[in-house]
Design a protein around this motif. Structure first.
Motif, PDB file in Angstrom:
ATOM      1  N   MET A  57      96.868 -27.195  20.582  1.00 39.89           N
ATOM      2  CA  MET A  57      97.756 -27.891  21.520  1.00 39.89           C
ATOM      3  C   MET A  57      98.333 -26.893  22.511  1.00 39.89           C
ATOM      4  O   MET A  57      98.305 -25.689  22.299  1.00 39.89           O
ATOM      5  CB  MET A  57      98.870 -28.609  20.773  1.00 39.89           C
ATOM      6  CG  MET A  57      99.706 -27.697  19.903  1.00 39.89           C
ATOM      7  SD  MET A  57     101.327 -28.325  19.537  1.00 39.89           S
ATOM      8  CE  MET A  57     102.284 -27.552  20.788  1.00 39.89           C
ATOM      9  N   ARG A  59     101.775 -26.593  25.404  1.00 36.24           N
ATOM     10  CA  ARG A  59     103.024 -27.191  25.906  1.00 36.24           C
ATOM     11  C   ARG A  59     103.034 -27.104  27.421  1.00 36.24           C
ATOM     12  O   ARG A  59     102.956 -26.024  27.979  1.00 36.24           O
ATOM     13  CB  ARG A  59     104.226 -26.467  25.316  1.00 36.24           C
ATOM     14  CG  ARG A  59     104.318 -26.663  23.822  1.00 36.24           C
ATOM     15  CD  ARG A  59     105.703 -26.369  23.289  1.00 36.24           C
ATOM     16  NE  ARG A  59     105.738 -26.560  21.864  1.00 36.24           N
ATOM     17  CZ  ARG A  59     105.912 -27.733  21.255  1.00 36.24           C
ATOM     18  NH1 ARG A  59     106.094 -28.808  21.973  1.00 36.24           N
ATOM     19  NH2 ARG A  59     105.930 -27.818  19.948  1.00 36.24           N
ATOM     20  N   GLU A  64     106.548 -30.475  26.659  1.00 39.16           N
ATOM     21  CA  GLU A  64     105.757 -31.602  26.167  1.00 39.16           C
ATOM     22  C   GLU A  64     104.427 -31.092  25.607  1.00 39.16           C
ATOM     23  O   GLU A  64     103.698 -30.366  26.270  1.00 39.16           O
ATOM     24  CB  GLU A  64     105.513 -32.568  27.328  1.00 39.16           C
ATOM     25  CG  GLU A  64     105.067 -33.927  26.934  1.00 39.16           C
ATOM     26  CD  GLU A  64     105.006 -34.859  28.142  1.00 39.16           C
ATOM     27  OE1 GLU A  64     104.262 -35.833  28.045  1.00 39.16           O
ATOM     28  OE2 GLU A  64     105.684 -34.599  29.156  1.00 39.16           O
ATOM     29  N   TRP A  66     100.552 -31.275  24.211  1.00 34.76           N
ATOM     30  CA  TRP A  66      99.315 -32.018  24.453  1.00 34.76           C
ATOM     31  C   TRP A  66      98.199 -31.400  23.642  1.00 34.76           C
ATOM     32  O   TRP A  66      98.087 -30.175  23.559  1.00 34.76           O
ATOM     33  CB  TRP A  66      98.930 -31.942  25.930  1.00 34.76           C
ATOM     34  CG  TRP A  66      99.886 -32.623  26.838  1.00 34.76           C
ATOM     35  CD1 TRP A  66     101.073 -32.134  27.296  1.00 34.76           C
ATOM     36  CD2 TRP A  66      99.752 -33.917  27.408  1.00 34.76           C
ATOM     37  NE1 TRP A  66     101.680 -33.042  28.120  1.00 34.76           N
ATOM     38  CE2 TRP A  66     100.874 -34.155  28.205  1.00 34.76           C
ATOM     39  CE3 TRP A  66      98.769 -34.904  27.316  1.00 34.76           C
ATOM     40  CZ2 TRP A  66     101.061 -35.339  28.902  1.00 34.76           C
ATOM     41  CZ3 TRP A  66      98.958 -36.077  28.014  1.00 34.76           C
ATOM     42  CH2 TRP A  66     100.088 -36.287  28.786  1.00 34.76           C
ATOM     43  N   HIS A  70      92.297 -33.667  24.257  1.00 41.87           N
ATOM     44  CA  HIS A  70      92.654 -34.808  25.109  1.00 41.87           C
ATOM     45  C   HIS A  70      92.631 -34.414  26.588  1.00 41.87           C
ATOM     46  O   HIS A  70      92.150 -35.175  27.435  1.00 41.87           O
ATOM     47  CB  HIS A  70      94.029 -35.353  24.736  1.00 41.87           C
ATOM     48  CG  HIS A  70      94.056 -36.010  23.396  1.00 41.87           C
ATOM     49  ND1 HIS A  70      95.213 -36.511  22.839  1.00 41.87           N
ATOM     50  CD2 HIS A  70      93.079 -36.249  22.481  1.00 41.87           C
ATOM     51  CE1 HIS A  70      94.947 -37.030  21.647  1.00 41.87           C
ATOM     52  NE2 HIS A  70      93.654 -36.874  21.418  1.00 41.87           N
ATOM     53  N   LEU A  71      93.164 -33.228  26.887  1.00 45.90           N
ATOM     54  CA  LEU A  71      93.177 -32.765  28.273  1.00 45.90           C
ATOM     55  C   LEU A  71      91.757 -32.594  28.802  1.00 45.90           C
ATOM     56  O   LEU A  71      91.443 -33.026  29.920  1.00 45.90           O
ATOM     57  CB  LEU A  71      93.939 -31.444  28.392  1.00 45.90           C
ATOM     58  CG  LEU A  71      95.427 -31.467  28.030  1.00 45.90           C
ATOM     59  CD1 LEU A  71      96.015 -30.068  28.158  1.00 45.90           C
ATOM     60  CD2 LEU A  71      96.186 -32.451  28.886  1.00 45.90           C
TER      61      LEU A  71
END
Length: 174
Positions: A57, A59, A64, A66, A70-71
């Motif tokens: 992940m 930030r 936030e 992510w 997904h990105l």
């Protein structure tokens, strides 16, 4: 075969001008930091963090978090449909290459994990309250005690004790 020879960069959807993601799963920022969002002339590569479940992940603004997969998926493949998961086709959570990602149902994702040996079971489940030895103790106690009493001793639900007894969970412990 994945093409590792070239890295293509695209803006993170919804964060255009601030963050980019690469076809290999790298993320960079154009923000210099600070309250006024001063912009860099040259972007800076960001350092991702590995979650307890093994997924990477990053930030973005205001902290936030992510998932990298997904990105990459949204920037290179398209929008994620609600309720679908981004799957790693080779089962390697470290491989966020755009050609290694695909959408699938939660069931398909679970089957992938089971096939690849990455489905957490037993103590590998991040919130497991029991370990192999406690499960063996519980099975022995089930010979003489009721499940609800055993559940109280171990701080788990009677339903969990039933699932152990029925062989639905902790099957790998003999």
């Amino acid at each position: 075969m994945l093409d590792w020879s070239s890295e293509e960069w695209r803006p993170v959807p919804g964060q255009e001008g601030f963050y980019d993601v690469s076809s290999l799963g790298n993320v960079r920022t154009w923000i210099l930091s600070g309250k006024y969002r001063t912009m860099r002339k040259v972007p800076k590569l960001m350092k991702p963090q590995k979650r307890p479940d093994g997924y990477w992940m990053i930030r973005l603004k205001e902290g936030e978090a992510w998932l990298i997969q997904h990105l990459v998926f949204e920037a290179f493949i398209g929008e994620r449909a609600e309720g679908l998961h981004v799957r790693h086709l080779d089962g390697d959570q470290d491989n966020n290459h755009k050609d290694n990602l695909a959408l699938g149902t939660p069931t398909e994702n679970a089957w992938d994990k089971a096939r690849d040996g990455t489905l957490p079971v037993g103590v590998k489940v991040h919130n497991a309250k029991l370990d192999d030895d406690k499960v063996r103790e519980i099975r022995a106690l089930l010979e003489t005690m009721q499940g609800k009493d055993i559940a109280e001793i171990y701080g788990v639900s009677p339903g969990l004790i039933y699932q152990i007894k029925a062989g639905k969970i902790w099957r790998h412990v003999t």
